[in-house]
Design an enzyme around this catalytic site. Structure first.
Site, PDB file in Angstrom:
ATOM      1  N   ASP B   8       7.535  72.714 -79.816  1.00  0.00           N
ATOM      2  CA  ASP B   8       6.081  72.800 -79.783  1.00  0.00           C
ATOM      3  C   ASP B   8       5.730  73.996 -80.666  1.00  0.00           C
ATOM      4  O   ASP B   8       5.864  75.144 -80.241  1.00  0.00           O
ATOM      5  CB  ASP B   8       5.625  73.022 -78.332  1.00  0.00           C
ATOM      6  CG  ASP B   8       4.112  73.075 -78.205  1.00  0.00           C
ATOM      7  OD1 ASP B   8       3.415  72.563 -79.098  1.00  0.00           O
ATOM      8  OD2 ASP B   8       3.627  73.640 -77.203  1.00  0.00           O
ATOM      9  N   GLU B  72       5.829  68.442 -82.408  1.00  0.00           N
ATOM     10  CA  GLU B  72       4.483  67.973 -82.094  1.00  0.00           C
ATOM     11  C   GLU B  72       3.596  68.118 -83.321  1.00  0.00           C
ATOM     12  O   GLU B  72       3.635  69.140 -83.998  1.00  0.00           O
ATOM     13  CB  GLU B  72       3.898  68.770 -80.924  1.00  0.00           C
ATOM     14  CG  GLU B  72       2.583  68.182 -80.449  1.00  0.00           C
ATOM     15  CD  GLU B  72       2.089  68.805 -79.156  1.00  0.00           C
ATOM     16  OE1 GLU B  72       2.374  68.246 -78.096  1.00  0.00           O
ATOM     17  OE2 GLU B  72       1.429  69.851 -79.207  1.00  0.00           O
ATOM     18  N   ASP B 144       4.503  75.767 -72.593  1.00  0.00           N
ATOM     19  CA  ASP B 144       5.032  75.541 -73.948  1.00  0.00           C
ATOM     20  C   ASP B 144       6.426  74.915 -73.912  1.00  0.00           C
ATOM     21  O   ASP B 144       6.749  74.041 -74.710  1.00  0.00           O
ATOM     22  CB  ASP B 144       5.068  76.853 -74.740  1.00  0.00           C
ATOM     23  CG  ASP B 144       3.675  77.423 -74.958  1.00  0.00           C
ATOM     24  OD1 ASP B 144       2.854  76.724 -75.574  1.00  0.00           O
ATOM     25  OD2 ASP B 144       3.403  78.544 -74.494  1.00  0.00           O
TER      26      ASP B 144
END
Lengths: 180, 180
Positions: B8, B72, B144
């Site tokens: 991420d 992502e 996260d």
């Protein structure tokens, strides 16, 4: 004497230009080393494009041995999608600088134009003409390569006032096309 | 059996999460390997931050030996300035993938939520809860780190239908703080 590599980042076409900064008590002059563009393969995905940029810039840095890198920080007037793409090219170059231990400075396009042309609203062609004159090149470099040389000189012009003095530059822009 | 590292991306805090994908004729299950966050030094410039991200991710990849990376691709609703920053983090990770020869796939947040929670509008906490259940963790990973594990499982869930089966996962989220 400082060797500076200027980079105009992009994911499709990236301009690069290297100069040597000579400073003495009579002022400052720039000697032309090399300039050109890196074209990434059409239809390639982003990882492949950045891989090509990374490998080619590493090769250029190994050949030209710059002491410092200078990068254009342009994203004004862009939408989020194109800012994201430009950010990706910049991030790859910044990681490379970190990996190679090279100091990297950033300049807004208006700063670059101010230093090279004398005002911040110069056109691409103004930059090409001024870069040719300042480095005594036989012909104008392409817009992306001229931008990169201008960024390098913008970086090198901090400190003593800018006095462009004849240098034995050759106009030999390289076009590093990378086959897929 | 495929080892997948989900990331991420971010320039201040970056989440990572690694799973092993086990597929057989009874379905698909994910085994938890490790998750955590990489925090970059406060007040550091972008080159320094990306350098820390590059070094720490390289270390994580050398330890966990993933076969594939999943990232992502979020930037919707962001302005150009924050898209540029996020792009920089992504560009550094993409260059790293290219340098290490690791395949990298990208997923929109809505795809990740669809796979892990069952619909695309799940909250961060929904993702944390589902990730904990799917990987049988003793506690919820940080937002996260959970996102990164969800990205890895989203990547791994293509193909046979997703059947989360008990795995002996340990909740041992690592917080890789890097001193300046």
């Amino acid at each position: 004497m400082t060797r500076i590599l200027g980079v105009d980042p992009g994911t499709r076409v990236l301009g690069y230009g290297a100069v040597v900064r000579h400073a003495n008590n009579r002022g400052l002059r720039f000697e032309y080393l090399e300039c050109g563009v890196v074209r990434t393969p059409t239809g390639a995905d982003m990882v492949e494009r950045l891989g090509v940029i990374g490998r080619t810039l590493t090769e250029i840095i190994e050949e030209l041995r710059p002491d410092e890198l200078a990068l254009e920080k342009a994203f004004h007037g862009r939408n989020a999608a194109s800012a994201l793409k430009l950010g990706q090219a910049r991030g790859a170059i910044m990681l490379l600088a970190a990996q190679l231990g090279l100091p990297l400075a950033e300049y807004a396009p208006s700063q670059v134009k101010q230093v090279v042309v004398g005002h911040g609203r110069a056109t691409k062609h103004d930059v090409q003409q001024r870069v040719r004159l300042m480095l005594r090149l036989r012909k104008e470099p392409s817009a992306d390569a001229a931008d990169a040389l201008a960024i390098a000189m913008c970086h090198g012009s901090r400190g003593p006032s800018l006095v462009p003095v004849p240098s034995p530059g050759r106009a030999r822009p390289k076009d590093r096309k990378v086959a897929r």
